[in-house]
Design a protein around this motif. Sequence first.
Motif, PDB file in Angstrom:
ATOM      1  N   TYR A 111       1.012  -1.395  -0.193  1.00 43.97           N
ATOM      2  CA  TYR A 111       0.036   0.312   0.179  1.00 43.97           C
ATOM      3  C   TYR A 111       1.081   1.326   0.142  1.00 43.97           C
ATOM      4  O   TYR A 111       2.119   1.390  -0.483  1.00 43.97           O
ATOM      5  CB  TYR A 111      -1.187   0.066   1.428  1.00 43.97           C
ATOM      6  CG  TYR A 111      -0.424  -0.042   1.995  1.00 43.97           C
ATOM      7  CD1 TYR A 111      -0.713   1.661   3.623  1.00 43.97           C
ATOM      8  CD2 TYR A 111       0.101  -0.767   3.301  1.00 43.97           C
ATOM      9  CE1 TYR A 111      -0.097   1.395   4.954  1.00 43.97           C
ATOM     10  CE2 TYR A 111       0.923  -1.301   4.204  1.00 43.97           C
ATOM     11  CZ  TYR A 111       0.876   0.278   4.952  1.00 43.97           C
ATOM     12  OH  TYR A 111       1.378   0.189   6.565  1.00 43.97           O
ATOM     13  N   SER A 112       0.365   2.310   0.218  1.00 44.25           N
ATOM     14  CA  SER A 112       0.915   3.223   0.025  1.00 44.25           C
ATOM     15  C   SER A 112       1.510   3.820  -1.359  1.00 44.25           C
ATOM     16  O   SER A 112       0.890   3.649  -2.246  1.00 44.25           O
ATOM     17  CB  SER A 112       2.118   3.285   0.743  1.00 44.25           C
ATOM     18  OG  SER A 112       2.551   5.229   1.696  1.00 44.25           O
ATOM     19  N   ASP A 113       2.804   3.554  -1.449  1.00 43.21           N
ATOM     20  CA  ASP A 113       4.002   3.929  -2.798  1.00 43.21           C
ATOM     21  C   ASP A 113       3.440   2.870  -3.164  1.00 43.21           C
ATOM     22  O   ASP A 113       3.330   3.099  -5.024  1.00 43.21           O
ATOM     23  CB  ASP A 113       4.458   4.340  -2.065  1.00 43.21           C
ATOM     24  CG  ASP A 113       5.441   4.849  -3.853  1.00 43.21           C
ATOM     25  OD1 ASP A 113       4.802   5.733  -4.228  1.00 43.21           O
ATOM     26  OD2 ASP A 113       6.940   4.798  -3.746  1.00 43.21           O
ATOM     27  N   ASN A 114       3.286   1.827  -2.822  1.00 43.11           N
ATOM     28  CA  ASN A 114       3.158   0.411  -3.702  1.00 43.11           C
ATOM     29  C   ASN A 114       1.528   0.702  -4.419  1.00 43.11           C
ATOM     30  O   ASN A 114       0.829  -0.206  -5.019  1.00 43.11           O
ATOM     31  CB  ASN A 114       2.636  -0.589  -2.917  1.00 43.11           C
ATOM     32  CG  ASN A 114       4.510  -0.973  -2.540  1.00 43.11           C
ATOM     33  OD1 ASN A 114       4.764  -1.026  -3.158  1.00 43.11           O
ATOM     34  ND2 ASN A 114       4.395  -0.941  -1.086  1.00 43.11           N
ATOM     35  N   THR A 115       0.740   1.390  -4.276  1.00 47.36           N
ATOM     36  CA  THR A 115      -0.225   2.290  -5.095  1.00 47.36           C
ATOM     37  C   THR A 115      -0.054   2.485  -6.621  1.00 47.36           C
ATOM     38  O   THR A 115      -0.980   1.413  -7.307  1.00 47.36           O
ATOM     39  CB  THR A 115      -0.786   3.218  -4.456  1.00 47.36           C
ATOM     40  OG1 THR A 115      -1.654   3.473  -3.223  1.00 47.36           O
ATOM     41  CG2 THR A 115      -2.041   3.514  -5.439  1.00 47.36           C
ATOM     42  N   ASN A 116       0.816   2.103  -6.762  1.00 46.53           N
ATOM     43  CA  ASN A 116       1.750   2.574  -8.181  1.00 46.53           C
ATOM     44  C   ASN A 116       1.450   1.120  -8.998  1.00 46.53           C
ATOM     45  O   ASN A 116       1.173   1.006 -10.005  1.00 46.53           O
ATOM     46  CB  ASN A 116       3.506   2.819  -8.410  1.00 46.53           C
ATOM     47  CG  ASN A 116       3.256   4.372  -7.984  1.00 46.53           C
ATOM     48  OD1 ASN A 116       3.024   5.236  -9.212  1.00 46.53           O
ATOM     49  ND2 ASN A 116       3.580   4.563  -6.925  1.00 46.53           N
ATOM     50  N   LEU A 117       1.976   0.389  -8.191  1.00 46.03           N
ATOM     51  CA  LEU A 117       2.524  -1.265  -8.333  1.00 46.03           C
ATOM     52  C   LEU A 117       0.191  -1.817  -8.568  1.00 46.03           C
ATOM     53  O   LEU A 117       0.231  -2.794  -9.910  1.00 46.03           O
ATOM     54  CB  LEU A 117       2.751  -2.328  -7.551  1.00 46.03           C
ATOM     55  CG  LEU A 117       3.744  -3.557  -8.729  1.00 46.03           C
ATOM     56  CD1 LEU A 117       3.977  -3.530  -9.224  1.00 46.03           C
ATOM     57  CD2 LEU A 117       4.886  -4.299  -8.089  1.00 46.03           C
ATOM     58  N   LEU A 118       0.640  -1.596  -7.708  1.00 40.77           N
ATOM     59  CA  LEU A 118      -1.485  -1.994  -7.465  1.00 40.77           C
ATOM     60  C   LEU A 118      -2.381  -1.436  -8.406  1.00 40.77           C
ATOM     61  O   LEU A 118      -2.722  -2.069  -9.284  1.00 40.77           O
ATOM     62  CB  LEU A 118      -1.778  -1.405  -6.558  1.00 40.77           C
ATOM     63  CG  LEU A 118      -1.675  -2.486  -5.035  1.00 40.77           C
ATOM     64  CD1 LEU A 118      -1.851  -1.538  -4.174  1.00 40.77           C
ATOM     65  CD2 LEU A 118      -1.968  -4.246  -5.368  1.00 40.77           C
ATOM     66  N   ALA A 119      -1.640  -0.501  -9.134  1.00 43.78           N
ATOM     67  CA  ALA A 119      -2.344   0.650 -10.314  1.00 43.78           C
ATOM     68  C   ALA A 119      -2.470  -0.269 -11.826  1.00 43.78           C
ATOM     69  O   ALA A 119      -3.267  -0.891 -12.759  1.00 43.78           O
ATOM     70  CB  ALA A 119      -2.800   2.120 -10.799  1.00 43.78           C
TER      71      ALA A 119
END
Length: 348
Positions: A111-119
Motif C-alpha cells: 500500500y502507500s507508494d505501492n499504489t503504483n504497482l497495484l494500479a
Amino acid sequence: MTTLRYPPKPSPGDRVAVLSPSAGLPELFPRPYELGLERLRTEYGLEPVEYPTTRKMGATPQQRADDIHAAFADPSVKAVVSSIGGADQITVLPLLDRELIRANPKPFFGYSDNTNLLAYLWNAGIVGYHGGSVMCELGRPIAMHPLTAESLRAALFTSGPYELRPTDRFGDVNGPWEDPATFESEPASEPAGGWTWHRPDRIVEGRSWGGNIEILSWLLMADREIARDPAVHEGHVLFLETSEDMPKADDVFWILRSMGERGLLRRFPALLMGRAKAWSFEHPNDADAKARYTREQREAVLRAVDQYAPDMMVVFDVDLGHTDPQIVIPYGGTVRVDGPARRITVTY
C-alpha cells in the motif's frame, strides 16, 4: 482494460518474495523488518525470499524493476509482499515488462507508494491486495493487531467473501524504529467510534479501484496507469486513504476536484474512505488537533463528492490505510457495500 482475474493463492509452506519496490528501508531499520519476516515464517508458514534490492537503500529504478521481474517469473514463488512504501515507485513503472507479469500472475501485497504497482497490476488484469507490508503490519511491536492478522490470513490463503467489521480501538501514533524501547510494548490505541455512513440508501457491488490519494494524484499528473476513458470505472467501488504525510484538507479536495473534472468521481457509486492518519513525527498532534484534522478532511471529501458525484454513498473511517489495525482490500476484486444493512464485504 483486460478482464480482471484473481491470481492463484499461496499455501503454507510456499516461498513468497519480499521486495522493496520503493525504499530499501530494511537496510536502515532491520528490527521491524526481521520481526516481520519471522512472523511470515512462524504465524503464516511461508518462506520469505529476499532479492538484491530488498535491503538496499538507493537502488536504481532498473534494479528494482529487475527484482520485480525475477519474483514474478520464478515459478517457485507464489506471492509477492512489499517490505514498505516510499516515494518514487512511479519511476519503476515504465521499466516493467507487462507481458511477463501478466503471464505470471501472483498476489501482490502493499500500500502507500505501492499504489503504483497495484494500479499497474489492475491495468494488466491482475487483482492485487492493498495492505500487509512486512515492516509495518507484520513487524508491529509485540504482536500483530488481531484484525490485521485475520484479514491478512484470509487475503493470503482464501478466495471467498470476507466481511469487514469496525474496530473498537485504533492507533496512529508510532514509536521510532531506531529506539529498542519501541518494541517493548504494543502501540497506543484509542476508541475508534465505528464507521460513518453518508447516503447509505442502496447496495453497491463492483470491482474496487483507488489506493493512496497522494500517489493517485502523481499518477494522474504523469498520465500513467490511469484509464483514458473514465467509463471503464462505471459501477466500481472507489477506496482512498491518506498517509503519514498528512495532506491538508484543501489538498485532498483539490485532488478529488481534479478527479471530478476528469470525469472519474461520478463513475463510482460508492467510496470507502480510510481512517485519516492524524499523527506523525513531524506533526505530533494532540487529541484536539487530531479530531480537527480528521473533521476537516471529511468535510473536504464531502465537498468534492457533493459537487462531482452527488449520488455517491460514502463510508468514512474504514481501517484500510496507514492506521492500526489495517484491513486488506482487494485491488480490482469484488466489494459489496450494503448501505441499509451497514455492511461491507470484500472477496479475496
